[in-house]
Design an enzyme around this catalytic site. Sequence first.
Site, PDB file in Angstrom:
ATOM      1  N   GLY A  91       3.661  -8.217   1.962  1.00  0.00           N
ATOM      2  CA  GLY A  91       4.280  -7.910   0.659  1.00  0.00           C
ATOM      3  C   GLY A  91       3.735  -6.622   0.083  1.00  0.00           C
ATOM      4  O   GLY A  91       2.835  -6.001   0.637  1.00  0.00           O
ATOM      5  N   GLY A  93       1.497  -4.854  -1.545  1.00  0.00           N
ATOM      6  CA  GLY A  93       0.125  -5.129  -1.969  1.00  0.00           C
ATOM      7  C   GLY A  93      -0.406  -4.100  -2.952  1.00  0.00           C
ATOM      8  O   GLY A  93      -1.420  -4.322  -3.606  1.00  0.00           O
ATOM      9  N   LYS A 113       3.155   3.779  -5.635  1.00  0.00           N
ATOM     10  CA  LYS A 113       2.250   3.281  -4.591  1.00  0.00           C
ATOM     11  C   LYS A 113       0.817   3.572  -5.011  1.00  0.00           C
ATOM     12  O   LYS A 113       0.473   4.728  -5.256  1.00  0.00           O
ATOM     13  CB  LYS A 113       2.574   3.954  -3.258  1.00  0.00           C
ATOM     14  N   GLY A 126      -5.420  -2.731  -4.233  1.00  0.00           N
ATOM     15  CA  GLY A 126      -4.175  -2.312  -4.881  1.00  0.00           C
ATOM     16  C   GLY A 126      -4.090  -0.815  -5.148  1.00  0.00           C
ATOM     17  O   GLY A 126      -3.144  -0.352  -5.781  1.00  0.00           O
ATOM     18  N   ASP A 252       6.761  -4.475   9.375  1.00  0.00           N
ATOM     19  CA  ASP A 252       6.779  -4.336   7.913  1.00  0.00           C
ATOM     20  C   ASP A 252       6.817  -2.863   7.486  1.00  0.00           C
ATOM     21  O   ASP A 252       6.923  -2.585   6.295  1.00  0.00           O
ATOM     22  CB  ASP A 252       5.580  -5.049   7.278  1.00  0.00           C
TER      23      ASP A 252
HETATM   24  P1  AMP Z   1       0.044  -0.761   5.661  1.00  0.00           P
HETATM   25  O1  AMP Z   1      -0.830  -0.859   6.858  1.00  0.00           O
HETATM   26  O2  AMP Z   1      -0.333   0.344   4.708  1.00  0.00           O
HETATM   27  O3  AMP Z   1       1.492  -0.751   6.019  1.00  0.00           O
HETATM   28  O4  AMP Z   1      -0.218  -2.079   4.817  1.00  0.00           O
HETATM   29  C1  AMP Z   1      -0.076  -3.376   5.329  1.00  0.00           C
HETATM   30  C2  AMP Z   1      -0.148  -4.355   4.194  1.00  0.00           C
HETATM   31  O5  AMP Z   1      -1.398  -4.221   3.514  1.00  0.00           O
HETATM   32  C3  AMP Z   1       0.915  -4.200   3.142  1.00  0.00           C
HETATM   33  O6  AMP Z   1       1.242  -5.464   2.670  1.00  0.00           O
HETATM   34  C4  AMP Z   1       0.219  -3.369   2.080  1.00  0.00           C
HETATM   35  O7  AMP Z   1       0.785  -3.531   0.807  1.00  0.00           O
HETATM   36  C5  AMP Z   1      -1.183  -3.941   2.138  1.00  0.00           C
HETATM   37  N1  AMP Z   1      -2.205  -2.977   1.689  1.00  0.00           N
HETATM   38  C6  AMP Z   1      -2.630  -1.858   2.299  1.00  0.00           C
HETATM   39  N2  AMP Z   1      -3.593  -1.252   1.595  1.00  0.00           N
HETATM   40  C7  AMP Z   1      -3.791  -1.996   0.486  1.00  0.00           C
HETATM   41  C8  AMP Z   1      -4.656  -1.906  -0.646  1.00  0.00           C
HETATM   42  N3  AMP Z   1      -5.535  -0.917  -0.795  1.00  0.00           N
HETATM   43  N4  AMP Z   1      -4.569  -2.867  -1.591  1.00  0.00           N
HETATM   44  C9  AMP Z   1      -3.687  -3.884  -1.470  1.00  0.00           C
HETATM   45  N5  AMP Z   1      -2.863  -4.044  -0.428  1.00  0.00           N
HETATM   46  C10 AMP Z   1      -2.897  -3.113   0.536  1.00  0.00           C
HETATM   47 MG    MG Z   2       3.142  -0.672   5.111  1.00  0.00          MG
END
Ligand code: AMP
Ligand code: MG
Length: 504
Positions: A91, A93, A113, A126, A252
Amino acid sequence: MHQSLSDLHWQSGFYELGTNFLTPLHPSPLPSPSLVASSTQVAELIGLDPASFNQQDLIEILSGNHPITHTQPYASVYSGHQFGVWAGQLGDGRAITLGQVEHQQQIFEIQLKGAGKTPYSRMGDGRAVLRSSIREYLCSEAMAGLHIPTTRALAITASPKQVVRETVETASVVARVAPSFIRFGHFEHFATTGQLEHLKRLADFVISHHFNDLQKDQNPYLSLFEEVLERSASLVAKWQSVGFCHGVLNTDNMSILGLTLDYGPFGFMDQFDLNHICNHTDSQGRYSFANQPQVFHWNLVRLAQALLPLIAKDDSDEAIQIAITALQGVLGQFLPQYQKSYQAIMCSKLGLDQALQTTDQVSSETIRQSVIEPIIHLLDQQQIDYTYFFRHLADVIENPENPVLRDLCIDRIAYDAWLQPYLAFLPQEKRPQIATAMRAINPAYILRQHLAQIAINKAQEGDFSEINRLQECLAKPFTERPDFADYAQLPPDWAKTLEVSCSS
Ligand code: AMP
Ligand code: MG
């Protein structure tokens, strides 16, 4: 007419789907926000007055400190396969969507973001750091300049708030813009949890908002899959043609609209290497450059599985078997479509599209075997700079004695052996116009890792000028300008030591 952000034509869009799909929430404020960079082009795309970037209210909105009236922000839920393994619920995040605006009959979601924790943050904070926000911002705009489908970036705001990654960095927010940020993972989420009513609502939403023509088809869900597959094949062909490596091709991070989405440890290759892995954390090389088309196919199989219950007329074995056969038929088209798109682009990059049109005897198969595959092999073997090679090929066509590319090669005999038969396809009298056409498709400028790094280093010291300069250059990557000559040069040796990881 250009307006302020609050005055745009806001609509609820995805928010209408309700709380099975999202959680309504506001961004978490950041202390002392300031504007790092802003895109006039993207502002105009959504009908926002670019002059409003000078106003503190807009900076407060874009950093998540002030709500916009008439919108209800939210974080959406999705799931996904990460590195080939089912990862369960993920989701948004750290991305919070402010809402959807309509401008000139087009719709755009605006998403912040790095806007703070959401119910989907899991262990994350976040936040996004300035370094990764600059990379996402510059690359989305560079991709748009290259005419490659992508989410866009409206602005970066930054705050002195500390954020811990491998080192202590500072927080920032990228305001991203796209017709939709829906991912393959959104579909997987509802299919895997057996929420078939919601799966159907999601698919109907995507079709009615983004693929309206498909509503009249006999099986709109199958048509949707076909359309997504076509866009995906075309997208990855474009990436391969410019040497772009995404780095984290999890389901995702796959856009249902065929956009480049979620810029993390991506990289444009300098020296060409088919096995290039741009994500330092991808030790197995699952998402290496050469693997990207196969990975797209794998991800499309996951989407096909998710859509299966909608495509089958009912849940009888017979209906399911018919749907599987139909989906397999579509999936079988992926590789041929990818190859066709890739080959067409490579022909244009090599100035051979005209040769194919004018010489009856030359087939695209001959060109593939005698020109495209050998040059890819040569660039890979000799680790030649991909962008520089294609950009300067036009110079060699105008004057085959020009040593600019030959001098890059260690094995010059191999280069000569490739060049002579290649030139034979290009009629002498047409070479000046072919060279001009090649310069319109082979960029002089790409977002090289070291260029992004220089902009980041300066920005971390409070100087944002390099971001603006790079952005201006990359918006028109085919047009050479003397004042950007430094960006068109081969990278310095220290560029080889740069590493990027998932940390962002
Ligand atoms: P990504 O690898 O950036 O595609 O992220 C994979 C998942 O981790 C997604 O659900 C992102 O929203 C969540 N995510 C990545 N970095 C963070 C963060 N610093 N805080 C919260 N959620 C994160
Ligand atoms: Mg992502």
